[in-house]
Design an enzyme around this catalytic site. Structure first.
Site, PDB file in Angstrom:
ATOM      1  N   CYS A 281      -0.415   4.102   2.175  1.00  0.00           N
ATOM      2  CA  CYS A 281      -0.285   3.878   3.628  1.00  0.00           C
ATOM      3  C   CYS A 281       1.171   4.081   4.067  1.00  0.00           C
ATOM      4  O   CYS A 281       1.434   4.670   5.098  1.00  0.00           O
ATOM      5  CB  CYS A 281      -0.676   2.451   4.024  1.00  0.00           C
ATOM      6  SG  CYS A 281      -2.170   1.852   3.274  1.00  0.00           S
ATOM      7  N   ASP A 282       2.108   3.552   3.306  1.00  0.00           N
ATOM      8  CA  ASP A 282       3.496   3.466   3.770  1.00  0.00           C
ATOM      9  C   ASP A 282       4.474   4.373   3.029  1.00  0.00           C
ATOM     10  O   ASP A 282       5.646   4.461   3.418  1.00  0.00           O
ATOM     11  CB  ASP A 282       3.987   2.005   3.632  1.00  0.00           C
ATOM     12  CG  ASP A 282       3.138   1.051   4.459  1.00  0.00           C
ATOM     13  OD1 ASP A 282       2.618   1.478   5.497  1.00  0.00           O
ATOM     14  OD2 ASP A 282       2.988  -0.121   4.050  1.00  0.00           O
TER      15      ASP A 282
ATOM     16  N   CYS B  61       0.840  -1.206   0.000  1.00  0.00           N
ATOM     17  CA  CYS B  61       0.000   0.000   0.000  1.00  0.00           C
ATOM     18  C   CYS B  61       0.870   1.250   0.000  1.00  0.00           C
ATOM     19  O   CYS B  61       1.400   1.650   1.046  1.00  0.00           O
ATOM     20  CB  CYS B  61      -0.926  -0.024   1.215  1.00  0.00           C
ATOM     21  SG  CYS B  61      -1.933   1.465   1.321  1.00  0.00           S
TER      22      CYS B  61
END
Ligand code: NAP
Length: 301
Positions: A133-134, A130
């Site tokens: 997300c990261d 992701c």
């Protein structure tokens, strides 16, 4: 007994909840994680009518609030099975059993793994599924994205704004994703396309340090990266429901455009069903169709 249980609070499931509540049916939505499904990982949705630009998280939140305001009940429990007792369907979670007249399975799909040695071990230590997300953990660093679909292209574009350099590794020389996004990537100075190549090895000490890719002739190349974003497609989340669904070879639920399955009163909606186009707009459309069918089923039984 609830009229309609919906399994999965992604765009398909939550749209189904809106339609079912507007028909005054009682609705319970069961969700294993958090509402939104995979769309929450999309930073900017450009192809959904009306909203020219909206983040996936904001989109999902608006749909969630809309369904809740209409009276849909949400419980954050993973549905483990669906049992067909004719007029009564039983949905079991780890703690509870719920009964409904109709069930809509809108569980979507999960990330496909690359299948390279040490991949799982390095999740959170260099391997991610992701980018939104990261990605922020890789500010100013060198990263790679694997895949050639829309997700990989969009992830690479997103990371190009954050990372020092982005390698996009794809096993062919043409992309499955949209040409417009591929062109935007080609125009970036800090993006290198590594085509006709597959990831063969992951190197690490405590965290990922580099990957070895090989071209079609088998020639290896080591690329130093601290992050590898895997975006090689998705696997449908149907395996817990094979008692009530017919699955194709890839695990997708067999259903036609009316979202009916082999089990009367059990419907599927969204990315986990057999279909040609898996988009946000087709997921929400499925939610509307499946709910309409489920409402009809409840009214007739
Ligand atoms: P996808 O379209 O299925 O693409 C998966 C990519 O990964 C393909 O390029 C495939 O290569 C490659 N691949 C598969 N297995 C591999 C392996 N073992 N090793 C290396 N490469 C591998 O998946 P996706 O990009 O996640 O997209 C899923 C769906 O969501 C698509 O319908 C997509 O259009 C949609 N989506 C839409 C948007 C948007 O509209 N904004 C955004 C994201 C996703 P090949 O091409 O060689 O098969």
């Amino acid at each position: 007994m609830t009229d309609i249980i919906i399994i999965g609070a992604g765009p398909a499931g939550m749209t189904a909840a809106i339609y079912a509540r507007r028909a005054a049916k009682s609705v319970l939505v069961l969700e294993a994680l958090s509402y939104g499904g995979q769309i929450i990982n999309t930073p900017d949705i450009e192809n959904y009518p009306v909203a020219a630009h909206i983040s996936g998280f904001d989109f999902a939140t608006k749909v969630y609030e809309q369904a809740q305001a209409l009276g849909a009940e949400f419980k954050f429990e993973k549905a483990l099975s669906v049992e067909d007792n004719g007029a009564e369907k039983i949905v079991r979670t780890a703690k509870n059993s719920y009964t409904a007249k109709a069930v809509i399975i809108a569980t979507g799909s999960q990330n496909r793994k690359l299948g390279v040695e040490n991949e799982t071990k390095l999740v959170g230590r260099g391997i991610s599924y992701c980018a939104t997300c990261d990605g922020a953990f890789y500010r100013g660093k060198r990263v790679a994205v694997v895949g050639g679909g829309n997700t990989a292209l969009e992830d690479a574009l997103y990371l190009a704004d954050i990372a020092e350099k982005v390698y996009l590794i794809h096993r062919r020389d043409s992309f499955r994703g949209e040409e417009l996004t591929a062109d935007a990537l080609r125009a970036r100075d800090n993006v290198e396309l590594v085509l006709n190549s597959t990831v063969r090895e992951l190197h690490f000490d405590k965290r990922l340090t580099s990957v070895t890719v090989a071209d079609k002739a088998g020639n290896p190349r080591e690329i130093e990266v601290s992050g590898l974003f895997v975006a090689v497609g998705r696997i449908p989340e149907n395996s817990d429901f094979s008692a009530v669904l017919e699955l194709d070879r890839a695990g997708y639920a067999v259903a036609s455009e009316n979202c009916r399955t082999k089990t009367p009163g059990v419907f599927v909606a969204g990315d986990n069903r057999v279909k040609d186009v898996r988009q946000l707009v087709t997921a929400t459309a499925d939610g509307a169709v499946a709910a309409t069918e489920a409402i009809r089923f409840v009214n007739e039984h």
